[in-house]
Scaffold this active site. Structure first.
Site, mmCIF file in Angstrom:
data_model
loop_
_atom_site.group_PDB
_atom_site.id
_atom_site.type_symbol
_atom_site.label_atom_id
_atom_site.label_comp_id
_atom_site.label_asym_id
_atom_site.label_seq_id
_atom_site.Cartn_x
_atom_site.Cartn_y
_atom_site.Cartn_z
ATOM 1 N N LEU A 1 -1.718 -3.162 -2.321
ATOM 2 C CA LEU A 1 -1.928 -4.596 -2.119
ATOM 3 C C LEU A 1 -3.372 -4.986 -2.411
ATOM 4 O O LEU A 1 -3.754 -6.142 -2.273
ATOM 5 C CB LEU A 1 -1.569 -4.974 -0.677
ATOM 6 C CG LEU A 1 -0.091 -4.776 -0.323
ATOM 7 C CD1 LEU A 1 0.152 -5.034 1.149
ATOM 8 C CD2 LEU A 1 0.786 -5.690 -1.171
ATOM 9 N N SER A 2 -4.191 -4.004 -2.815
ATOM 10 C CA SER A 2 -5.611 -4.294 -3.069
ATOM 11 C C SER A 2 -5.824 -5.336 -4.164
ATOM 12 O O SER A 2 -6.659 -6.234 -3.999
ATOM 13 C CB SER A 2 -6.368 -3.006 -3.401
ATOM 14 O OG SER A 2 -6.417 -2.190 -2.257
ATOM 15 N N LYS B 1 -9.126 10.875 -2.862
ATOM 16 C CA LYS B 1 -10.241 10.505 -1.979
ATOM 17 C C LYS B 1 -11.292 11.606 -1.831
ATOM 18 O O LYS B 1 -12.464 11.322 -1.647
ATOM 19 C CB LYS B 1 -9.710 10.090 -0.600
ATOM 20 C CG LYS B 1 -9.068 8.702 -0.611
ATOM 21 C CD LYS B 1 -8.752 8.215 0.789
ATOM 22 C CE LYS B 1 -8.323 6.761 0.742
ATOM 23 N NZ LYS B 1 -8.212 6.146 2.069
ATOM 24 N N ASN C 1 -13.504 6.065 -0.533
ATOM 25 C CA ASN C 1 -12.495 5.077 -0.920
ATOM 26 C C ASN C 1 -13.066 3.976 -1.815
ATOM 27 O O ASN C 1 -12.321 3.134 -2.304
ATOM 28 C CB ASN C 1 -11.801 4.464 0.315
ATOM 29 C CG ASN C 1 -12.660 3.406 0.968
ATOM 30 O OD1 ASN C 1 -13.881 3.512 1.001
ATOM 31 N ND2 ASN C 1 -12.019 2.375 1.490
ATOM 32 N N ASP D 1 -13.325 2.900 4.958
ATOM 33 C CA ASP D 1 -12.149 2.983 5.850
ATOM 34 C C ASP D 1 -12.576 3.072 7.313
ATOM 35 O O ASP D 1 -11.988 2.434 8.184
ATOM 36 C CB ASP D 1 -11.304 4.222 5.523
ATOM 37 C CG ASP D 1 -10.504 4.065 4.249
ATOM 38 O OD1 ASP D 1 -10.118 2.926 3.932
ATOM 39 O OD2 ASP D 1 -10.255 5.084 3.574
ATOM 40 N N GLY E 1 -1.150 12.320 15.111
ATOM 41 C CA GLY E 1 -1.250 12.688 13.699
ATOM 42 C C GLY E 1 -2.448 13.575 13.439
ATOM 43 O O GLY E 1 -3.388 13.636 14.257
ATOM 44 N N GLY F 1 -3.512 14.093 9.787
ATOM 45 C CA GLY F 1 -3.779 14.017 8.347
ATOM 46 C C GLY F 1 -5.141 13.386 8.065
ATOM 47 O O GLY F 1 -6.025 13.354 8.928
ATOM 48 N N GLY F 2 -5.284 12.867 6.839
ATOM 49 C CA GLY F 2 -6.555 12.297 6.404
ATOM 50 C C GLY F 2 -6.965 11.086 7.230
ATOM 51 O O GLY F 2 -8.141 10.929 7.580
ATOM 52 N N ALA F 3 -5.995 10.236 7.565
ATOM 53 C CA ALA F 3 -6.313 9.031 8.334
ATOM 54 C C ALA F 3 -6.781 9.419 9.739
ATOM 55 O O ALA F 3 -7.724 8.827 10.279
ATOM 56 C CB ALA F 3 -5.096 8.117 8.405
ATOM 57 N N TYR G 1 0.629 -1.042 8.157
ATOM 58 C CA TYR G 1 0.634 -2.509 8.052
ATOM 59 C C TYR G 1 1.909 -3.039 7.408
ATOM 60 O O TYR G 1 2.099 -4.255 7.337
ATOM 61 C CB TYR G 1 -0.607 -3.013 7.287
ATOM 62 C CG TYR G 1 -0.787 -2.386 5.930
ATOM 63 C CD1 TYR G 1 -1.647 -1.302 5.767
ATOM 64 C CD2 TYR G 1 -0.085 -2.846 4.826
ATOM 65 C CE1 TYR G 1 -1.803 -0.701 4.537
ATOM 66 C CE2 TYR G 1 -0.238 -2.252 3.592
ATOM 67 C CZ TYR G 1 -1.098 -1.186 3.452
ATOM 68 O OH TYR G 1 -1.232 -0.593 2.226
HETATM 69 P P1 ATR Z 1 -2.767 10.481 5.675
HETATM 70 O O1 ATR Z 1 -3.777 11.097 4.757
HETATM 71 O O2 ATR Z 1 -2.405 9.061 5.323
HETATM 72 O O3 ATR Z 1 -3.134 10.638 7.106
HETATM 73 P P2 ATR Z 1 -1.055 12.788 5.656
HETATM 74 O O4 ATR Z 1 -2.233 13.648 5.446
HETATM 75 O O5 ATR Z 1 0.168 13.055 4.860
HETATM 76 O O6 ATR Z 1 -1.400 11.259 5.404
HETATM 77 O O7 ATR Z 1 -0.710 12.803 7.223
HETATM 78 C C1 ATR Z 1 0.429 12.263 7.728
HETATM 79 C C2 ATR Z 1 0.534 12.644 9.206
HETATM 80 O O8 ATR Z 1 1.785 12.162 9.668
HETATM 81 C C3 ATR Z 1 0.509 14.136 9.449
HETATM 82 O O9 ATR Z 1 -0.217 14.389 10.626
HETATM 83 C C4 ATR Z 1 1.969 14.477 9.639
HETATM 84 O O10 ATR Z 1 2.228 15.571 10.500
HETATM 85 P P3 ATR Z 1 2.047 17.092 9.989
HETATM 86 O O11 ATR Z 1 0.594 17.368 10.011
HETATM 87 O O12 ATR Z 1 2.826 17.880 10.966
HETATM 88 O O13 ATR Z 1 2.649 17.119 8.592
HETATM 89 C C5 ATR Z 1 2.468 13.228 10.310
HETATM 90 N N1 ATR Z 1 3.908 13.081 10.138
HETATM 91 C C6 ATR Z 1 4.558 12.765 9.008
HETATM 92 N N2 ATR Z 1 5.893 12.697 9.238
HETATM 93 C C7 ATR Z 1 6.068 12.991 10.555
HETATM 94 C C8 ATR Z 1 7.204 13.088 11.421
HETATM 95 N N3 ATR Z 1 8.447 12.860 10.973
HETATM 96 N N4 ATR Z 1 7.006 13.394 12.709
HETATM 97 C C9 ATR Z 1 5.755 13.616 13.184
HETATM 98 N N5 ATR Z 1 4.636 13.540 12.424
HETATM 99 C C10 ATR Z 1 4.791 13.236 11.136
#
Ligand code: ATR
Length: 273
Positions: free
Chosen positions: A15-16, A67, A88, A103, A127, A129-131, A214
């Site tokens: 959407l940027s 990134k 970013n 970010d 979570g 991941g990267g976020a 979002y």
């Molecule tokens: P981003 O960089 O946007 O954070 P990502 O690195 O793919 O994206 O991270 C997504 C997060 O959502 C991860 O922490 C992932 O959990 P895992 O580390 O176990 O993979 C979490 N996630 C994705 N699907 C999930 C689900 N169905 N239940 C629980 N956690 C989930």
């Protein structure tokens, strides 16, 4: 014409362009700048960077999966990038390419704008991941106490190991929300309408609930928060604020954030799934 861009793979959903072009038009910059999206797969990133002059690009946003990998192709990175190692926003100044991360500050700005107090608060991050990394880093620097729960425990542990020098951070084995002030969802659970990343029974009215998703604007998590009369906040303001900070880097001018937000709200209104 200066060209601005967002690059990633996939990129169609971004959407940027919509948000930035609305802000450019609002500042009467449409004759000087245009903002477009480029599909750039991982093996074409270097080629893209080498062709910036040819294409007339003076600045660009970077999304997944570039990134971190973009960093090796830049002249240097700003302090906002250093610990997190994720860029970013890139601007071209003379012949140099400089990387920034908007970010983290965009997220902090969205909390401040919405009067969410986070200093010395106990914050649960869902979570790993990267976020999650970016938000954990930003909040620790602001003096929050962090707990992380992730489906894959080891990924949360890696975040703890990386950032524990910045402040108080613990990894949860089993999801607990007692003593928690703010719960932040950084997982992708909620992108599909009925999915919720936490057992609703663990949410009480005293919690502030934040979802960085979002789209949809109101995830199942936020609907549950609304039902429980919690304070809650979705990911739209974070999207706008990271974009506004990037806009300032691109043009030297602060955009009208309300124009950016209204443009996105209007888009969601007209594209209900
Ligand atoms: P981003 O960089 O946007 O954070 P990502 O690195 O793919 O994206 O991270 C997504 C997060 O959502 C991860 O922490 C992932 O959990 P895992 O580390 O176990 O993979 C979490 N996630 C994705 N699907 C999930 C689900 N169905 N239940 C629980 N956690 C989930």
């Amino acid at each position: 014409m200066n060209r601005l861009a967002v690059i990633g793979d996939p990129i169609n959903h971004s959407l940027s362009p919509l948000m930035h072009n609305a802000a450019l038009k609002d500042k009467f910059f449409s004759e000087i700048y245009e903002y477009v999206s480029y599909w750039v797969p991982a093996d074409k990133l270097e080629n893209f960077v080498n062709r910036l002059d040819e294409v007339g690009i003076t600045g660009f946003n970077v999304t997944l999966p570039h990134k971190t990998s973009i960093i090796n192709l830049l002249s240097y990175v700003d302090d906002s990038v250093s610990i997190i190692s994720a860029v970013n926003t890139v601007i071209k100044r003379n012949s140099e390419l400089i990387g920034f991360n908007t970010d983290i500050q965009g997220f902090i700005d969205s909390l401040n704008e919405n009067n969410v107090k986070f200093k010395n608060k106990n914050i649960l991050i869902l979570g790993g991941g990267g976020a999650a990394r970016a938000i954990v880093c930003g909040l620790l620097k602001q003096g929050s106490n962090i707990e992380i729960f992730n489906r894959t425990f080891s990924k949360a542990q890696v975040i703890k190991d990386q950032f524990s020098k910045l402040g108080e951070i613990n990894v949860q084995n089993t999801l607990r929300t007692d003593d928690i002030d703010i719960i932040i969802n950084t997982t992708s659970v909620g992108l599909h309408r009925n999915d919720i990343p936490i057992n609703p029974d663990l949410i009480v009215p005293e919690h502030t609930i934040i979802d960085i998703i979002y789209n949809p604007l109101e995830t199942s998590l936020l609907l549950e928060a609304k039902r429980k009369h919690c304070v809650y906040l979705g990911g739209l303001d974070m999207l706008v604020n990271q974009g506004a900070l990037a806009f300032k880097l691109f043009t030297g001018v602060n955009p009208n954030k309300q124009v950016m937000k209204d443009t996105l709200l209007n888009y969601f209104q007209n594209n209900k799934t």
